[in-house]
Motif scaffolding. Structure first.
Motif, PDB file in Angstrom:
ATOM      1  N   GLU A  77       0.824  -1.208   0.000  1.00 33.50           N
ATOM      2  CA  GLU A  77       0.000   0.000   0.000  1.00 33.50           C
ATOM      3  C   GLU A  77       0.863   1.264   0.000  1.00 33.50           C
ATOM      4  OE1 GLU A  77      -3.012   1.975   3.181  1.00 33.50           O
ATOM      5  OE2 GLU A  77      -3.352  -0.152   2.726  1.00 33.50           O
ATOM      6  N   VAL A  78       1.906   1.271   0.834  1.00 29.04           N
ATOM      7  CA  VAL A  78       2.785   2.445   0.916  1.00 29.04           C
ATOM      8  C   VAL A  78       3.528   2.663  -0.402  1.00 29.04           C
ATOM      9  CG1 VAL A  78       4.873   3.351   2.030  1.00 29.04           C
ATOM     10  CG2 VAL A  78       3.049   2.349   3.412  1.00 29.04           C
ATOM     11  N   TYR A  79       3.980   1.574  -1.016  1.00 36.18           N
ATOM     12  CA  TYR A  79       4.761   1.679  -2.247  1.00 36.18           C
ATOM     13  C   TYR A  79       3.902   1.713  -3.512  1.00 36.18           C
ATOM     14  CZ  TYR A  79       9.154   0.927   0.241  1.00 36.18           C
ATOM     15  OH  TYR A  79      10.244   1.064   1.065  1.00 36.18           O
ATOM     16  N   PHE A  80       2.579   1.679  -3.349  1.00 32.67           N
ATOM     17  CA  PHE A  80       1.691   1.585  -4.504  1.00 32.67           C
ATOM     18  C   PHE A  80       1.958   2.694  -5.532  1.00 32.67           C
ATOM     19  CE2 PHE A  80      -2.253   2.634  -6.745  1.00 32.67           C
ATOM     20  CZ  PHE A  80      -2.504   1.415  -7.356  1.00 32.67           C
ATOM     21  N   ARG A  81       2.038   3.936  -5.076  1.00 34.17           N
ATOM     22  CA  ARG A  81       2.205   5.051  -6.019  1.00 34.17           C
ATOM     23  C   ARG A  81       3.525   4.974  -6.767  1.00 34.17           C
ATOM     24  NH1 ARG A  81       1.788  11.543  -5.311  1.00 34.17           N
ATOM     25  NH2 ARG A  81       2.150  11.951  -7.506  1.00 34.17           N
ATOM     26  N   VAL A  82       4.609   4.704  -6.063  1.00 28.58           N
ATOM     27  CA  VAL A  82       5.904   4.627  -6.747  1.00 28.58           C
ATOM     28  C   VAL A  82       5.927   3.436  -7.692  1.00 28.58           C
ATOM     29  CG1 VAL A  82       7.242   3.320  -5.036  1.00 28.58           C
ATOM     30  CG2 VAL A  82       8.394   4.968  -6.498  1.00 28.58           C
ATOM     31  N   GLU A 127       3.356   2.297  -9.304  1.00 32.36           N
ATOM     32  CA  GLU A 127       2.590   2.765 -10.464  1.00 32.36           C
ATOM     33  C   GLU A 127       3.453   3.640 -11.367  1.00 32.36           C
ATOM     34  OE1 GLU A 127      -0.934   4.930  -9.348  1.00 32.36           O
ATOM     35  OE2 GLU A 127      -2.218   3.273  -9.951  1.00 32.36           O
ATOM     36  N   GLU A 128       4.216   4.555 -10.764  1.00 29.91           N
ATOM     37  CA  GLU A 128       5.081   5.447 -11.537  1.00 29.91           C
ATOM     38  C   GLU A 128       6.166   4.664 -12.264  1.00 29.91           C
ATOM     39  OE1 GLU A 128       6.466   8.597  -8.985  1.00 29.91           O
ATOM     40  OE2 GLU A 128       4.417   9.216  -8.502  1.00 29.91           O
ATOM     41  N   LEU A 129       6.710   3.644 -11.616  1.00 32.50           N
ATOM     42  CA  LEU A 129       7.715   2.804 -12.271  1.00 32.50           C
ATOM     43  C   LEU A 129       7.094   2.063 -13.458  1.00 32.50           C
ATOM     44  CD1 LEU A 129       9.528   1.402  -9.125  1.00 32.50           C
ATOM     45  CD2 LEU A 129      10.522   2.941 -10.838  1.00 32.50           C
ATOM     46  N   ALA A 130       5.888   1.553 -13.277  1.00 29.78           N
ATOM     47  CA  ALA A 130       5.197   0.864 -14.376  1.00 29.78           C
ATOM     48  C   ALA A 130       4.912   1.832 -15.524  1.00 29.78           C
ATOM     49  CB  ALA A 130       3.907   0.224 -13.872  1.00 29.78           C
ATOM     50  N   HIS A 170       6.658   4.416 -16.257  1.00 31.56           N
ATOM     51  CA  HIS A 170       7.948   4.767 -16.860  1.00 31.56           C
ATOM     52  C   HIS A 170       8.297   3.849 -18.022  1.00 31.56           C
ATOM     53  CE1 HIS A 170      11.947   6.485 -17.055  1.00 31.56           C
ATOM     54  NE2 HIS A 170      12.488   5.286 -16.922  1.00 31.56           N
ATOM     55  N   VAL A 171       7.908   2.584 -17.925  1.00 26.06           N
ATOM     56  CA  VAL A 171       8.243   1.611 -18.973  1.00 26.06           C
ATOM     57  C   VAL A 171       7.030   1.199 -19.807  1.00 26.06           C
ATOM     58  CG1 VAL A 171      10.215   0.722 -17.677  1.00 26.06           C
ATOM     59  CG2 VAL A 171       7.989  -0.397 -17.448  1.00 26.06           C
ATOM     60  N   SER A 172       5.909   1.863 -19.601  1.00 31.58           N
ATOM     61  CA  SER A 172       4.663   1.418 -20.242  1.00 31.58           C
ATOM     62  C   SER A 172       4.729   1.400 -21.769  1.00 31.58           C
ATOM     63  CB  SER A 172       3.478   2.262 -19.781  1.00 31.58           C
ATOM     64  OG  SER A 172       3.616   3.596 -20.232  1.00 31.58           O
ATOM     65  N   GLY A 173       5.486   2.277 -22.369  1.00 33.64           N
ATOM     66  CA  GLY A 173       5.574   2.301 -23.822  1.00 33.64           C
ATOM     67  C   GLY A 173       6.721   1.492 -24.396  1.00 33.64           C
ATOM     68  N   TRP A 174       7.483   0.872 -23.522  1.00 37.47           N
ATOM     69  CA  TRP A 174       8.648   0.121 -23.967  1.00 37.47           C
ATOM     70  C   TRP A 174       8.227  -1.227 -24.546  1.00 37.47           C
ATOM     71  CZ3 TRP A 174      13.081   0.563 -19.839  1.00 37.47           C
ATOM     72  CH2 TRP A 174      13.334   1.920 -19.582  1.00 37.47           C
ATOM     73  N   PRO A 175       8.985  -1.734 -25.499  1.00 34.53           N
ATOM     74  CA  PRO A 175       8.709  -3.091 -25.999  1.00 34.53           C
ATOM     75  C   PRO A 175       8.881  -4.115 -24.873  1.00 34.53           C
ATOM     76  CG  PRO A 175      10.256  -1.945 -27.439  1.00 34.53           C
ATOM     77  CD  PRO A 175      10.081  -1.092 -26.210  1.00 34.53           C
ATOM     78  N   VAL A 176       8.026  -5.122 -24.859  1.00 35.16           N
ATOM     79  CA  VAL A 176       8.056  -6.149 -23.822  1.00 35.16           C
ATOM     80  C   VAL A 176       9.440  -6.788 -23.731  1.00 35.16           C
ATOM     81  CG1 VAL A 176       7.108  -8.391 -23.143  1.00 35.16           C
ATOM     82  CG2 VAL A 176       5.591  -6.598 -23.953  1.00 35.16           C
ATOM     83  N   GLN A 205      12.300  -5.471 -24.290  1.00 33.04           N
ATOM     84  CA  GLN A 205      13.230  -4.561 -23.621  1.00 33.04           C
ATOM     85  C   GLN A 205      13.015  -4.607 -22.104  1.00 33.04           C
ATOM     86  OE1 GLN A 205      13.067  -0.528 -25.048  1.00 33.04           O
ATOM     87  NE2 GLN A 205      14.955   0.039 -24.004  1.00 33.04           N
ATOM     88  N   VAL A 206      11.765  -4.630 -21.673  1.00 32.84           N
ATOM     89  CA  VAL A 206      11.469  -4.720 -20.240  1.00 32.84           C
ATOM     90  C   VAL A 206      11.997  -6.045 -19.691  1.00 32.84           C
ATOM     91  CG1 VAL A 206       9.626  -4.799 -18.516  1.00 32.84           C
ATOM     92  CG2 VAL A 206       9.475  -3.182 -20.427  1.00 32.84           C
ATOM     93  N   LYS A 207      11.803  -7.139 -20.437  1.00 32.04           N
ATOM     94  CA  LYS A 207      12.315  -8.442 -20.004  1.00 32.04           C
ATOM     95  C   LYS A 207      13.835  -8.427 -19.918  1.00 32.04           C
ATOM     96  CE  LYS A 207       8.561 -11.382 -21.683  1.00 32.04           C
ATOM     97  NZ  LYS A 207       8.189 -12.452 -22.621  1.00 32.04           N
ATOM     98  N   MET A 208      14.494  -7.761 -20.873  1.00 36.69           N
ATOM     99  CA  MET A 208      15.951  -7.692 -20.866  1.00 36.69           C
ATOM    100  C   MET A 208      16.437  -6.931 -19.627  1.00 36.69           C
ATOM    101  SD  MET A 208      18.592  -6.040 -23.647  1.00 36.69           S
ATOM    102  CE  MET A 208      18.102  -4.369 -23.275  1.00 36.69           C
ATOM    103  N   ILE A 209      15.790  -5.837 -19.308  1.00 41.18           N
ATOM    104  CA  ILE A 209      16.184  -5.058 -18.131  1.00 41.18           C
ATOM    105  C   ILE A 209      15.925  -5.862 -16.864  1.00 41.18           C
ATOM    106  CG2 ILE A 209      15.612  -3.010 -16.763  1.00 41.18           C
ATOM    107  CD1 ILE A 209      15.297  -1.554 -19.482  1.00 41.18           C
ATOM    108  N   THR A 210      14.823  -6.592 -16.851  1.00 39.11           N
ATOM    109  CA  THR A 210      14.515  -7.437 -15.693  1.00 39.11           C
ATOM    110  C   THR A 210      15.591  -8.501 -15.508  1.00 39.11           C
ATOM    111  OG1 THR A 210      12.155  -7.047 -16.013  1.00 39.11           O
ATOM    112  CG2 THR A 210      12.771  -8.961 -14.675  1.00 39.11           C
ATOM    113  N   ARG A 211      16.017  -9.134 -16.596  1.00 38.26           N
ATOM    114  CA  ARG A 211      17.103 -10.125 -16.504  1.00 38.26           C
ATOM    115  C   ARG A 211      18.394  -9.464 -16.029  1.00 38.26           C
ATOM    116  NH1 ARG A 211      14.769 -11.760 -21.399  1.00 38.26           N
ATOM    117  NH2 ARG A 211      16.415 -10.706 -22.564  1.00 38.26           N
TER     118      ARG A 211
END
Length: 156
Positions: free
Chosen positions: A108-113, A115-118, A120-126, A128-134
């Protein structure tokens, strides 16, 4: 050369960015910890339980690089504040497993941040997000291995 890496080196820039990220997370955790009455060691325990599921106190001590006697105090504080519960270990009735039960308060406390992180990458190709996650998972593995080596060397 003076022993420092050039600041225009992309690898050095990446390492510096990771260190800045670490500092930002540490500062964020301190602010959240002050608001919720949590210490750094509490975050480490809750994080381990949230990611890995129920653990014994000894497993948590090993996982968080905390002395077992210190872990006893951490768990007593977390239990008293409703963050964890102790349940008998079905495989060993003499032991208990620690379960995180208050993690929803952190979510609950981290919900807003989060959301903002999500966003930040919402327009990125999947991919690319997977590569950064790895990449980030690999960084975590490298830093964990470093901590393990340092601990082993200190104990030797």
């Amino acid at each position: 050369m003076d022993g420092t890496a050039p600041t225009d080196d992309p690898v050095n820039q990446m390492i510096l960015a990771l260190r800045r990220l670490n500092s930002a997370f540490a500062a964020s955790n301190r602010v959240v910890g002050e608001a919720l009455g949590l210490k750094d060691s509490d975050f480490a325990v809750l994080d381990a339980l949230n990611r890995e599921g129920p653990r014994t106190p000894t497993e948590l001590a090993r996982r968080t690089r905390t002395h077992v006697a210190t872990m006893t105090g951490i768990l007593a504080r977390l239990e008293g504040d409703g963050w964890i519960e102790r349940h008998p270990d079905p495989a060993d009735r003499r032991s208990v497993r620690i379960h995180a039960v208050g993690v929803d308060r952190l979510i609950e406390v981290y919900f807003r941040v989060n959301e903002e992180l999500a966003e930040h990458v919402s327009g990125w190709p999947v991919e690319q997000v997977k590569m950064i996650t790895r990449f980030l998972a690999g960084v975590g593995d490298i830093v964990t291995a470093f901590s393990e080596r340092m601990t082993t060397e200190r104990e030797s």
